[in-house]
Design a protein around this motif. Structure first.
Motif, PDB file in Angstrom:
ATOM      1  N   ARG A 197       0.680  -1.126  -0.118  1.00 20.85           N
ATOM      2  CA  ARG A 197       0.113  -0.141  -0.003  1.00 20.85           C
ATOM      3  C   ARG A 197       0.756   1.154   0.019  1.00 20.85           C
ATOM      4  NH1 ARG A 197      -5.208  -0.740  -0.047  1.00 20.85           N
ATOM      5  NH2 ARG A 197      -6.318  -2.300   0.646  1.00 20.85           N
ATOM      6  N   LYS A 198       1.653   1.305   0.876  1.00 17.87           N
ATOM      7  CA  LYS A 198       2.607   2.305   0.816  1.00 17.87           C
ATOM      8  C   LYS A 198       3.737   2.647  -0.336  1.00 17.87           C
ATOM      9  CE  LYS A 198       6.274   4.592   3.856  1.00 17.87           C
ATOM     10  NZ  LYS A 198       7.199   4.382   5.002  1.00 17.87           N
ATOM     11  N   GLY A 199       4.373   1.371  -0.777  1.00 19.51           N
ATOM     12  CA  GLY A 199       5.283   1.484  -1.730  1.00 19.51           C
ATOM     13  C   GLY A 199       4.923   1.533  -3.034  1.00 19.51           C
ATOM     14  N   ASN A 200       3.453   1.172  -3.369  1.00 22.62           N
ATOM     15  CA  ASN A 200       3.183   1.406  -4.710  1.00 22.62           C
ATOM     16  C   ASN A 200       3.325   2.760  -5.066  1.00 22.62           C
ATOM     17  OD1 ASN A 200       2.566  -1.090  -5.074  1.00 22.62           O
ATOM     18  ND2 ASN A 200       0.296  -0.933  -4.386  1.00 22.62           N
ATOM     19  N   LYS A 201       2.695   3.783  -4.279  1.00 20.70           N
ATOM     20  CA  LYS A 201       2.609   5.293  -4.555  1.00 20.70           C
ATOM     21  C   LYS A 201       4.184   5.713  -4.752  1.00 20.70           C
ATOM     22  CE  LYS A 201       1.185   9.505  -2.329  1.00 20.70           C
ATOM     23  NZ  LYS A 201       2.759  10.228  -2.392  1.00 20.70           N
ATOM     24  N   LEU A 202       5.223   5.342  -3.718  1.00 22.43           N
ATOM     25  CA  LEU A 202       6.553   5.748  -3.878  1.00 22.43           C
ATOM     26  C   LEU A 202       7.174   5.285  -5.227  1.00 22.43           C
ATOM     27  CD1 LEU A 202       7.553   4.878  -0.166  1.00 22.43           C
ATOM     28  CD2 LEU A 202       6.768   7.234  -1.203  1.00 22.43           C
ATOM     29  N   TRP A 203       6.861   4.066  -5.632  1.00 21.32           N
ATOM     30  CA  TRP A 203       7.605   3.570  -6.851  1.00 21.32           C
ATOM     31  C   TRP A 203       7.128   4.092  -8.079  1.00 21.32           C
ATOM     32  CZ3 TRP A 203      12.010   1.178  -6.931  1.00 21.32           C
ATOM     33  CH2 TRP A 203      12.562   0.443  -5.729  1.00 21.32           C
TER      34      TRP A 203
END
Length: 146
Positions: free
Chosen positions: A53-59
């Motif tokens: 959930r957090k990583g998708n946005k960052l990547w």
């Protein structure tokens, strides 16, 4: 293989492992220790980031930034087809292939994870959308960029 054919090569896999790179065959890769989110990217990029959930946005933000600056000349990015998610929305502006049937993923260890519960999409960021469509239509429906 299709991503390599479309882009001509895979210069960088910024979210990978030694085991995964045996399949991807990128010229360079960043693993968890080198953290591709804080590195500059270059050339033709294959991105299969660690989904969270957090990583998708960052990547996805990092991908768009690296492509926008021109450091990433072309990219193929595989994600879940999470069309209702805010992080996914910017990808919808690019050419995409909605993979069918569902795609199983390799874990960083090289082990295949089966039973994926969501559909996947490959998004192409680059200028040769006709080549992308030609190379990926065998894997599912291809949508042109908007």
């Amino acid at each position: 293989n299709a991503a390599r054919w479309v882009m001509g090569s895979i210069d960088l896999d910024p979210a990978s492992s030694a085991a995964a790179n045996q399949r991807v065959k990128a010229g360079f890769f960043f693993d968890e220790a080198t953290n591709g989110l804080v590195q500059q990217w270059h050339g033709n990029v294959w991105l299969n980031h660690p989904f969270s959930r957090k990583g998708n946005k960052l990547w996805i933000e990092k991908l768009l930034d690296e492509f926008g600056t021109g450091r990433a000349e072309q990219a193929c990015c595989i994600t879940f087809a999470a069309t209702s998610e805010k992080w996914f929305q910017p990808l919808a502006a690019f050419s995409q292939c909605y993979l069918s049937p569902r795609t199983n993923y390799y874990l960083p260890s090289g082990k295949l994870k089966r039973g994926v519960s969501k559909g996947s999409v490959v998004t192409y960021l680059g200028s040769d959308v006709a080549r992308f469509a030609s190379g990926f239509r065998v894997f599912g429906a291809v949508k042109d960029s908007i």
